[in-house]
Structure formats: structure tokens, C-alpha cells
Scaffold this motif. Structure first.
Motif, PDB file in Angstrom:
ATOM      1  N   GLU A   9      -6.545  -4.512  28.788  1.00  0.00           N
ATOM      2  CA  GLU A   9      -7.266  -3.247  28.701  1.00  0.00           C
ATOM      3  C   GLU A   9      -8.726  -3.501  29.049  1.00  0.00           C
ATOM      4  N   ALA A  10      -9.180  -2.981  30.167  1.00  0.00           N
ATOM      5  CA  ALA A  10     -10.525  -3.297  30.632  1.00  0.00           C
ATOM      6  C   ALA A  10     -11.351  -2.056  30.934  1.00  0.00           C
ATOM      7  N   SER A  11     -10.917  -0.881  30.441  1.00  0.00           N
ATOM      8  CA  SER A  11     -11.713   0.328  30.641  1.00  0.00           C
ATOM      9  C   SER A  11     -11.707   1.154  29.365  1.00  0.00           C
ATOM     10  N   SER A  12     -12.593   2.128  29.320  1.00  0.00           N
ATOM     11  CA  SER A  12     -12.747   2.924  28.099  1.00  0.00           C
ATOM     12  C   SER A  12     -11.521   3.775  27.806  1.00  0.00           C
ATOM     13  N   LEU A  13     -10.733   4.139  28.817  1.00  0.00           N
ATOM     14  CA  LEU A  13      -9.551   4.971  28.607  1.00  0.00           C
ATOM     15  C   LEU A  13      -8.267   4.162  28.477  1.00  0.00           C
ATOM     16  N   ALA A  14      -8.320   2.862  28.761  1.00  0.00           N
ATOM     17  CA  ALA A  14      -7.091   2.068  28.816  1.00  0.00           C
ATOM     18  C   ALA A  14      -6.339   2.071  27.488  1.00  0.00           C
ATOM     19  N   SER A  15      -7.053   1.867  26.374  1.00  0.00           N
ATOM     20  CA  SER A  15      -6.370   1.808  25.087  1.00  0.00           C
ATOM     21  C   SER A  15      -5.740   3.153  24.738  1.00  0.00           C
ATOM     22  N   ARG A  16      -6.377   4.255  25.139  1.00  0.00           N
ATOM     23  CA  ARG A  16      -5.817   5.576  24.859  1.00  0.00           C
ATOM     24  C   ARG A  16      -4.532   5.792  25.651  1.00  0.00           C
ATOM     25  N   TYR A  17      -4.506   5.332  26.888  1.00  0.00           N
ATOM     26  CA  TYR A  17      -3.281   5.417  27.681  1.00  0.00           C
ATOM     27  C   TYR A  17      -2.166   4.594  27.033  1.00  0.00           C
ATOM     28  N   ASP A  18      -2.499   3.388  26.576  1.00  0.00           N
ATOM     29  CA  ASP A  18      -1.477   2.515  26.005  1.00  0.00           C
ATOM     30  C   ASP A  18      -0.913   3.080  24.707  1.00  0.00           C
ATOM     31  N   VAL A  19      -1.783   3.649  23.864  1.00  0.00           N
ATOM     32  CA  VAL A  19      -1.308   4.246  22.610  1.00  0.00           C
ATOM     33  C   VAL A  19      -0.397   5.433  22.910  1.00  0.00           C
ATOM     34  N   LEU A  20      -0.789   6.264  23.881  1.00  0.00           N
ATOM     35  CA  LEU A  20       0.052   7.402  24.256  1.00  0.00           C
ATOM     36  C   LEU A  20       1.388   6.918  24.815  1.00  0.00           C
ATOM     37  N   PHE A  21       1.342   5.894  25.663  1.00  0.00           N
ATOM     38  CA  PHE A  21       2.577   5.353  26.229  1.00  0.00           C
ATOM     39  C   PHE A  21       3.499   4.829  25.135  1.00  0.00           C
ATOM     40  N   ALA A  22       2.936   4.078  24.179  1.00  0.00           N
ATOM     41  CA  ALA A  22       3.746   3.529  23.087  1.00  0.00           C
ATOM     42  C   ALA A  22       4.317   4.655  22.213  1.00  0.00           C
ATOM     43  N   ALA A  23       3.491   5.678  21.931  1.00  0.00           N
ATOM     44  CA  ALA A  23       3.963   6.791  21.098  1.00  0.00           C
ATOM     45  C   ALA A  23       5.069   7.572  21.802  1.00  0.00           C
ATOM     46  N   MET A  24       4.907   7.826  23.095  1.00  0.00           N
ATOM     47  CA  MET A  24       5.935   8.560  23.826  1.00  0.00           C
ATOM     48  C   MET A  24       7.226   7.755  23.926  1.00  0.00           C
ATOM     49  N   THR A  25       7.083   6.458  24.119  1.00  0.00           N
ATOM     50  CA  THR A  25       8.278   5.610  24.172  1.00  0.00           C
ATOM     51  C   THR A  25       9.013   5.634  22.836  1.00  0.00           C
ATOM     52  N   ALA A  26       8.243   5.517  21.733  1.00  0.00           N
ATOM     53  CA  ALA A  26       8.855   5.538  20.398  1.00  0.00           C
ATOM     54  C   ALA A  26       9.508   6.889  20.112  1.00  0.00           C
ATOM     55  N   LEU A  27       8.835   7.975  20.491  1.00  0.00           N
ATOM     56  CA  LEU A  27       9.370   9.313  20.230  1.00  0.00           C
ATOM     57  C   LEU A  27      10.656   9.557  21.006  1.00  0.00           C
ATOM     58  N   THR A  28      10.638   9.284  22.299  1.00  0.00           N
ATOM     59  CA  THR A  28      11.831   9.535  23.102  1.00  0.00           C
ATOM     60  C   THR A  28      12.982   8.617  22.694  1.00  0.00           C
ATOM     61  N   THR A  29      12.651   7.388  22.292  1.00  0.00           N
ATOM     62  CA  THR A  29      13.696   6.477  21.806  1.00  0.00           C
ATOM     63  C   THR A  29      14.321   6.992  20.522  1.00  0.00           C
ATOM     64  N   ALA A  30      13.469   7.456  19.593  1.00  0.00           N
ATOM     65  CA  ALA A  30      13.974   7.971  18.319  1.00  0.00           C
ATOM     66  C   ALA A  30      14.852   9.205  18.530  1.00  0.00           C
ATOM     67  N   VAL A  31      14.400  10.132  19.398  1.00  0.00           N
ATOM     68  CA  VAL A  31      15.185  11.342  19.649  1.00  0.00           C
ATOM     69  C   VAL A  31      16.506  10.983  20.328  1.00  0.00           C
ATOM     70  N   SER A  32      16.464  10.065  21.273  1.00  0.00           N
ATOM     71  CA  SER A  32      17.699   9.658  21.955  1.00  0.00           C
ATOM     72  C   SER A  32      18.682   9.027  20.986  1.00  0.00           C
ATOM     73  N   LEU A  33      18.180   8.165  20.104  1.00  0.00           N
ATOM     74  CA  LEU A  33      19.054   7.525  19.116  1.00  0.00           C
ATOM     75  C   LEU A  33      19.638   8.563  18.169  1.00  0.00           C
ATOM     76  N   ALA A  34      18.794   9.516  17.724  1.00  0.00           N
ATOM     77  CA  ALA A  34      19.282  10.539  16.798  1.00  0.00           C
ATOM     78  C   ALA A  34      20.382  11.378  17.441  1.00  0.00           C
ATOM     79  N   VAL A  35      20.173  11.794  18.686  1.00  0.00           N
ATOM     80  CA  VAL A  35      21.182  12.591  19.381  1.00  0.00           C
ATOM     81  C   VAL A  35      22.467  11.789  19.564  1.00  0.00           C
ATOM     82  N   THR A  36      22.327  10.514  19.922  1.00  0.00           N
ATOM     83  CA  THR A  36      23.505   9.673  20.130  1.00  0.00           C
ATOM     84  C   THR A  36      24.279   9.471  18.831  1.00  0.00           C
TER      85      THR A  36
END
Length: 317
Positions: A9-36
Motif C-alpha cells: 500500500e503506497a498511496s493515501s487511498l490504497a488502504s481504503r481500497y483494500d479494506v473495501l475489497f476484504a469486506a466485499m469478499t467476506a460479505l459475498t462469501t458469507a451470503v454464498s455460504l448461507a444460500v448454499t
């Protein structure tokens, strides 16, 4: 701190992108598992040979419980995804709004290289030097095909298009040498169209600027070109031809001959230079010649820098 499988992470927005990416990955994974899981449970519980009494309709109370369950089942994921959209929209807005006073660099993409020019006149090819902790705004265009300016460590990527300007900004937070790629297939040597963004501490960056020996700014280049092309014969203070004044023009609304109004931004100025009959200013004859083929994209940017230097609502300096 960046994720282990991600670039640094080498820019002021990089950490915000990574947190959003991790949160979206966790959310979609949780919803997919719940539906399955729920789907598998229903498949097992209500299979053909299951001992389930299907002869009687459900009671009213049972129907109410089922409606509540269905409302929760639909509403909770909907609220989660609306929250994710609002979060990502906020980040997108910040990413699309360069801070006032950002250091400006002109970028011209060309098969297969990056040509960069600092407002103070320093020019680079395939390498961009920037200061740490200072916002940098890139005004980009392409001379041929569609390209894409991509710096993974900064988490920034923006398409660079022929015939128009796109804007990208970032603030480097760590000194270092970071890879620059073209992320849009642009022809035979696309894979070789890469470069470097070198982030330096402000004193080092200033020393680098001084070492380049540039004595002419982009605006000064544009002024010299403006006179060489004969533009001052029509737009100068003592011109005999009735043409729009350029002093104070940039960023102002311009009434057009067709009754509409447009803001005199970079795109409008570029079109006025290369396609002058596309948008004719009200009260003026469409007599300006086109300079297409006489100036390249880098020279157009120099001319725009000069016009901005003449003042206006959003003057360059």
C-alpha cells in the motif's frame, strides 16, 4: 498494512481500497455460504422420501412466522448490499475528485510508451517522478489507441482515451520505485508498455527537478507555440480579427451559436483547437482554422496550459 497477497500500500487511498475489497469478499462469501447451506438443508429436509406432512395447509400463525422469516431473509442481504454500495460510492467520489492545488502532470499515451510533462517543464518517458505526501493530478490523453494507466501499489487505474481527457489523482505515501503498466490491450507490444513511478521525499524531488535543467514551463511552451502558429493574430489584444478573448476564459461558461452553453474546460479548449467548427461561440463567425495534424497531443496540452495561465475561474497558477 496491506494484505499478504496484495501489492504494498503506497498511496493515501490504497488502504481504503483494500479494506473495501476484504469486506466485499467476506460479505459475498458469507451470503454464498448461507444460500448454499440453506439450499442443501431444504433439499435434504423436503426430499421425496422425507417424512413431512404435506396434507394440511399451514396455520395462520405459521404463515405469519414464514412471512417474517422471508422478510428477514430478503431485507438483511438487501441492507448489507446497499451499505456496501454507499461505502464504495463514497470511495469512488473521493477517487474522482482531485484535491485543490494538486501537482499537475500531463500524460500522453502512445504505442507503446508513456510521455509525461510536469507543469514546470520537465519531461519524462516511461518514468514519473513524484513527491511523497503531495497530491498528484494526471491529465491524460492518448495519441492512438485506448490505453490504461495502472499502478498496482497505488490501487489506481484509469483508461486513457484518444480524443478526450481523463483525470487520475493519487498521493504517494511511501518513497520507492513502483511499477506502471498499461492495463488495456493496445496492440502488438502492449506487454512491453510499462514504466515506473518513483516517489521521492520532497527535498529529493526538488533536487531532481533542479537537476533536469528545465527553464521553460508548459505554459511558456504553449505561449511560444501560440505565437508560432499565428494564434495571436486573431486572439491577441491588438488583433484586427473579431475572435474571442482568451484572458480569463478558462473555467467560465461560454454561450454557443446553437443556443447552448458550455464550460471552457480542457476538453472544450482541445476541441476548439482541433475541431473549431464543432462548438462555435455565440457572436463569432466560424472562421477559425483547424490545427489537426499541425500539433500533437503534447503540444495541445501546452497550449491549454498557456490559456489556463491567462487566468479564469480555475486558472492553473
Amino acid at each position: 498494512m496491506s494484505l499478504p497477497f496484495m501489492p504494498p500500500e503506497a498511496s493515501s487511498l490504497a488502504s481504503r481500497y483494500d479494506v473495501l475489497f476484504a469486506a466485499m469478499t467476506a460479505l459475498t462469501t458469507a451470503v454464498s455460504l448461507a444460500v448454499t447451506i440453506v439450499g442443501l438443508w431444504f433439499m435434504f429436509r423436503f426430499r421425496r422420501r422425507a417424512t413431512v406432512d404435506r396434507s394440511r395447509p399451514p396455520a395462520a400463525a405459521q404463515l405469519r412466522r414464514r412471512r417474517i422469516l422471508e422478510t428477514i431473509w430478503i431485507g438483511v442481504p438487501l441492507l448489507l448490499f446497499i451499505a456496501a454500495f454507499a461505502w464504495s460510492a463514497s470511495l469512488y467520489y473521493d477517487r474522482s475528485t482531485p484535491p485543490a492545488g494538486a501537482l499537475e502532470v500531463a500524460v500522453v499515451a502512445k504505442q507503446w510508451m508513456w510521455k509525461l510533462e510536469h507543469a514546470t517543464g520537465q519531461r519524462e518517458i516511461d518514468v514519473l517522478h513524484v513527491p511523497v505526501n503531495v497530491p498528484v493530478k494526471l491529465v491524460m490523453t492518448s495519441q492512438d489507441a485506448i490505453h490504461s494507466f495502472f499502478v498496482p501499489a497505488f490501487r489506481v487505474k484509469q483508461d486513457v482515451l484518444p480524443g478526450r481527457y481523463t483525470v487520475l489523482w493519487f498521493t504517494a505515501t511511501r518513497a520507492g520505485d513502483y511499477q506502471l503498466y498499461c492495463a488495456e490491450y493496445c496492440g502488438t507490444d502492449h506487454a512491453r508498455m510499462f514504466g515506473h513511478v518513483i516517489a521521492l521525499a520532497p527535498p529529493q524531488y526538488q533536487r531532481w527537478l533542479d537537476a533536469q535543467g528545465a527553464t521553460t514551463t508548459m505554459a511558456a511552451h504553449g505561449e511560444a507555440l501560440f505565437r508560432a502558429l499565428g494564434c495571436s493574430g486573431c486572439h491577441g489584444a491588438n488583433a484586427s480579427v473579431h475572435a474571442p478573448a482568451l484572458e480569463g476564459l478558462y473555467g467560465r461558461p461560454v454561450p454557443l451559436a446553437d443556443g447552448t452553453t458550455i464550460i471552457a474546460d480542457d476538453r472544450y479548449l482541445r476541441d476548439s483547437i482541433l475541431l473549431p467548427k464543432r462548438q462555435v461561440a455565440a457572436g463569432y463567425e466560424p472562421i477559425m482554422p483547424s490545427f489537426a495534424g499541425q500539433v500533437d497531443e503534447a503540444e495541445v496540452l501546452d497550449l491549454i496550459a498557456y490559456i489556463r495561465h491567462l487566468g479564469g475561474k480555475e486558472a492553473l497558477r
